[in-house]
Design a protein around this motif. Structure first.
Motif, PDB file in Angstrom:
ATOM      1  N   CYS A   1     -34.427 -26.889  48.504  1.00  0.00           N
ATOM      2  CA  CYS A   1     -35.856 -26.589  48.425  1.00  0.00           C
ATOM      3  C   CYS A   1     -36.573 -27.008  49.699  1.00  0.00           C
ATOM      4  CB  CYS A   1     -36.472 -27.267  47.199  1.00  0.00           C
ATOM      5  SG  CYS A   1     -35.969 -26.537  45.632  1.00  0.00           S
TER       6      CYS A   1
ATOM      7  N   LYS B   1     -38.605 -24.472  52.066  1.00  0.00           N
ATOM      8  CA  LYS B   1     -40.024 -24.675  52.330  1.00  0.00           C
ATOM      9  C   LYS B   1     -40.317 -24.801  53.823  1.00  0.00           C
ATOM     10  CE  LYS B   1     -44.309 -25.330  51.220  1.00  0.00           C
ATOM     11  NZ  LYS B   1     -45.084 -24.195  50.699  1.00  0.00           N
TER      12      LYS B   1
ATOM     13  N   TYR C   1     -42.244 -24.822  45.598  1.00  0.00           N
ATOM     14  CA  TYR C   1     -40.950 -25.228  45.061  1.00  0.00           C
ATOM     15  C   TYR C   1     -41.085 -26.368  44.069  1.00  0.00           C
ATOM     16  CZ  TYR C   1     -39.384 -22.305  48.781  1.00  0.00           C
ATOM     17  OH  TYR C   1     -39.204 -21.210  49.577  1.00  0.00           O
TER      18      TYR C   1
ATOM     19  N   VAL D   1     -38.325 -29.107  42.072  1.00  0.00           N
ATOM     20  CA  VAL D   1     -36.946 -29.572  41.977  1.00  0.00           C
ATOM     21  C   VAL D   1     -36.730 -30.112  40.568  1.00  0.00           C
ATOM     22  CG1 VAL D   1     -35.232 -31.200  42.869  1.00  0.00           C
ATOM     23  CG2 VAL D   1     -36.882 -30.124  44.430  1.00  0.00           C
TER      24      VAL D   1
END
Length: 195
Positions: A59, A63, A72, A74
């Motif tokens: 991620c 990004k 994003y 996680v």
């Protein structure tokens, strides 16, 4: 896959994601987004997206280098989803569903995340009936049909042929997973609810 690989960023009504879309459902979501190559293509076309992956570093790379316009989260798909209350007009899981744990539960969560009139796209599902197919966990066509009962299924070879010819793939005839193809096609590639 059994642990969270980073901080969960919960989505609240006043968050940047909500403001970006005027408080309406986030248009696109990708589970197991990896480094964001699908999100890059969508955001390049002005589509608001949110990617989710269990691996923080993927991620972060997405990004910062691949799809910076996307947002994003996680989290582990096997755990509680911080986006469970959100609805999306496209929910995608590409080249990842076959290795996710508790597939029936996750398939249900993916279906629930689709807004009315939206699309669930799950690609690269391993077909146990194809000799020499992709490595990794596999199911036969009937098992995939149980997990995604309202799906339209395309053979990956049909999608590739259509792409190379610059055409739309032919829509399969008959039931959602045609009986004549169960056990013969290569990996079922894309699933779209017939609504």
């Amino acid at each position: 896959m059994s642990r969270i690989a980073g901080a969960i960023r919960p989505i609240s009504p006043g968050s940047r994601w909500s403001r970006r879309t005027g408080g309406s459902p986030i248009p696109r979501s990708s589970l197991a987004c990896g480094i964001g190559h699908y999100l890059r293509e969508l955001t390049a076309r002005g589509v608001a997206c949110i990617g989710a992956d269990v691996v923080f570093s993927k991620c972060w790379l997405a990004k910062h280098w691949v799809a910076p316009a996307a947002d994003y989260v996680v989290f582990d798909a096997a755990a509680q989803w911080p986006v469970a209350a959100q609805r999306f007009d496209l929910v995608a899981c590409h080249d990842a569903f076959y290795f996710l744990p508790d597939q029936p539960r996750i398939a249900g969560l993916l279906r629930e995340a689709v807004a009315p009139g939206g699309v669930l796209a799950v690609s690269h599902l391993h077909n146990a009936a194809v000799a020499g197919g992709a490595m990794g966990p596999a199911r036969d066509g009937a098992e995939w049909a149980t997990l995604f009962p309202d799906a339209t299924v395309y053979d990956e070879r049909e999608l590739r042929r259509a792409l190379l010819a610059g055409m739309h793939p032919p829509r399969p005839d008959g039931p959602t997973i045609p009986r004549s193809r169960r056990g013969r096609s290569s990996s079922p590639a894309a699933m779209r609810p017939d609504r």
